[in-house]
Design an enzyme around this catalytic site. Structure first.
Site, short mmCIF file in Angstrom:
data_model
loop_
_atom_site.label_atom_id
_atom_site.label_comp_id
_atom_site.label_asym_id
_atom_site.label_seq_id
_atom_site.Cartn_x
_atom_site.Cartn_y
_atom_site.Cartn_z
N ASN A 8 9.36 -18.40 19.16
CA ASN A 8 9.06 -19.16 17.94
C ASN A 8 8.77 -18.24 16.76
O ASN A 8 8.10 -18.63 15.80
CB ASN A 8 7.85 -20.07 18.18
CG ASN A 8 8.10 -21.09 19.28
OD1 ASN A 8 9.18 -21.65 19.38
ND2 ASN A 8 7.10 -21.31 20.11
N HIS A 51 3.06 -33.45 21.12
CA HIS A 51 2.77 -32.35 22.03
C HIS A 51 1.66 -32.71 23.02
O HIS A 51 0.77 -33.52 22.72
CB HIS A 51 2.34 -31.13 21.22
CG HIS A 51 2.28 -29.86 21.99
ND1 HIS A 51 1.11 -29.40 22.56
CD2 HIS A 51 3.25 -28.94 22.29
CE1 HIS A 51 1.35 -28.24 23.16
NE2 HIS A 51 2.63 -27.95 23.02
N GLU A 73 3.51 -35.15 15.03
CA GLU A 73 3.97 -33.84 14.58
C GLU A 73 4.83 -34.05 13.34
O GLU A 73 5.36 -35.14 13.12
CB GLU A 73 4.78 -33.15 15.67
CG GLU A 73 4.00 -32.84 16.94
CD GLU A 73 4.85 -32.21 18.02
OE1 GLU A 73 5.40 -31.11 17.79
OE2 GLU A 73 4.98 -32.81 19.10
N SER A 98 8.53 -30.43 18.53
CA SER A 98 8.76 -29.12 19.12
C SER A 98 9.92 -29.07 20.11
O SER A 98 10.49 -28.00 20.33
CB SER A 98 7.49 -28.64 19.82
OG SER A 98 7.11 -29.54 20.85
N ASP A 112 0.41 -32.56 12.98
CA ASP A 112 0.57 -31.23 13.57
C ASP A 112 1.78 -30.55 12.92
O ASP A 112 2.91 -31.00 13.09
CB ASP A 112 0.77 -31.39 15.09
CG ASP A 112 0.93 -30.07 15.82
OD1 ASP A 112 1.43 -29.10 15.21
OD2 ASP A 112 0.60 -30.02 17.02
N HIS A 150 5.37 -26.33 13.93
CA HIS A 150 6.74 -25.81 13.83
C HIS A 150 7.33 -25.95 12.42
O HIS A 150 8.50 -25.65 12.21
CB HIS A 150 7.63 -26.48 14.86
CG HIS A 150 7.22 -26.16 16.26
ND1 HIS A 150 7.64 -25.02 16.92
CD2 HIS A 150 6.39 -26.81 17.12
CE1 HIS A 150 7.09 -24.99 18.12
NE2 HIS A 150 6.34 -26.06 18.27
N LYS A 166 3.51 -18.62 15.39
CA LYS A 166 4.94 -18.90 15.37
C LYS A 166 5.54 -18.24 14.13
O LYS A 166 5.75 -17.04 14.12
CB LYS A 166 5.17 -20.41 15.43
CG LYS A 166 4.63 -21.02 16.73
CD LYS A 166 4.83 -22.50 16.79
CE LYS A 166 4.38 -23.08 18.13
NZ LYS A 166 2.91 -22.98 18.36
#
Length: 391
Positions: free
Chosen positions: A50, A136, A181, A185, A210, A213, A241
């Site tokens: 990542n 997640h 998110e 992910s 979240d 990413h 990440k």
């Protein structure tokens, strides 16, 4: 129960995972640069990390980590509420809040820890938490540990979410929290942040997003899709990440920050992040405005690769970001293709249940701005050859 029987459950569990081809094991690698690793003496192009901007090997981050270690030592040696709150922790939190255009920020030791413990502090057993079905594991663990009523709405289905919010209006919940998110992910698709904000405001719900990413890669200045949106009550970003370091942070109001400092066990009772990590994060944050070219290159890489994969007959799901799944269905197919790629000098991890739902095993490709066109070409060529050999 005899001594030989007390861990029978362990053997039964592992045997079951082996039969289902979902048993995991640790595979050691040596990182060589941002996109190459050495595994069992062989150099591989890494499409599974990542490190989206290649910052984990950036000389500025390494120098800052060394400098902070020299000045402050190797560890914070205490929790933030005892003597572990160094001036550098406070300065970094102020900088993160300012760059996100928010009142306050609070550092955590990992994204998993932040999600579990912050949700635990926000919820109680009289609350309702509405989670996107694909969030997640850390978010689900936080919701479950709180003993709140947990309902999972269909993935990115705002009509379903609104129907659940409407039903909750006449219930006696202490509070309602929406959890999602911003970039998912495993699928690489995005949430509609504005729509979630609208629903949260309409129904008086707390919105927790979240950004693990998205932070560093998407949004203005690379600061995510939700961090700067005042309608998002709490947004969490990870720093291991795209930031190339470790840890996590939360942005929120000053009042919520003060509440979490006093009510969040995972923050209160853990040793603060070490100085070297704080130095690396601070250096990455200063670099972020200058990395727009890297972010654009990453976006181009992702678009090129998705188009080529689809043209070759691969299913890339709903991906619209730098995370691109190759949907294969059965765990055996995913494992077989991952093993073939490794023989061709490419590392692309197979993701299997229970990380993803049954029947959706895949290769998860995570791109970096440091990948080259040659890397992408090698990946496509190997995938075509491997796919052809298996049909």
């Amino acid at each position: 129960m005899g001594q030989e029987d007390k861990f029978a459950f362990v053997e039964a569990f592992l045997e079951g995972r082996s039969r289902q081809q979902t048993r995991r094991s640790l595979q050691g690698v040596v990182p060589l640069d941002a996109v190459h690793v050495q595994k069992q003496g062989k150099t591989l192009v890494n499409f599974s990390a990542n490190d989206y901007l290649g910052l984990s090997k950036h000389p500025v981050l390494i120098a800052a980590a060394q400098d902070y270690t020299q000045r402050y030592g190797t560890g914070a040696t205490a929790s933030r509420l005892v003597t572990g709150s160094f001036d550098i922790h406070q300065q970094l939190e102020a900088a993160l809040a300012a760059d996100c255009g928010r009142e306050a920020a609070l550092l955590f030791n990992s994204g998993f820890q932040a999600n579990v413990t912050v949700l635990g502090a926000l919820l109680d057993r009289h609350a309702l938490v509405l989670c996107d079905r694909l969030v997640h594991s850390s978010l689900l663990n936080g919701a479950l540990a709180s003993r709140a009523t947990l309902t999972r709405y269909r993935h990115n289905d705002h009509e379903h979410l609104e129907s659940l919010l409407r039903q909750a209006v006449n219930q006696r919940y202490s509070r309602v929290v929406i959890v999602s998110e911003t970039v998912f992910s495993m699928d690489g698709d995005r949430a509609d942040v504005d729509r979630l904000v609208h629903l949260a405001q309409t129904y008086g719900a707390i919105l927790y997003l979240d950004e693990a990413h998205a932070i560093g890669v998407l949004g203005a200045g690379g600061m995510g899709l939700a961090m700067g949106n005042p309608g998002v009550d709490l947004a969490m970003g990870t720093l291991g990440k795209a930031f190339g370091a470790f840890g996590a942070f939360l942005v929120c109001s000053a009042r919520l920050r003060d509440y979490l400092i006093n009510a969040c066990p995972g923050f209160i009772y853990t040793t603060a992040l070490p100085p070297s990590v704080i130095g690396a994060i601070a250096a990455a944050l200063k670099l972020m405005p200058s990395l727009e070219g890297d972010r654009q290159r990453l976006t181009r890489h992702a678009e090129t690769l998705r188009n080529q994969l689809r043209a070759a007959g691969f299913d890339t799901g709903p991906s619209s970001t730098h995370i691109i799944p190759i949907m294969l269905g059965e765990a055996e197919r995913a494992l077989s293709l991952a093993q073939w790629l490794e023989t061709q000098g490419i590392l692309a991890a197979a993701i299997r249940p229970p990380t993803v739902p049954q029947g959706t095993a895949r290769l998860r490709l995570a791109l970096s701005s440091q990948h080259t066109r040659q890397h992408l070409g090698s990946l496509i060529g190997a995938l075509r050859n491997g796919h052809g050999q298996r049909h």
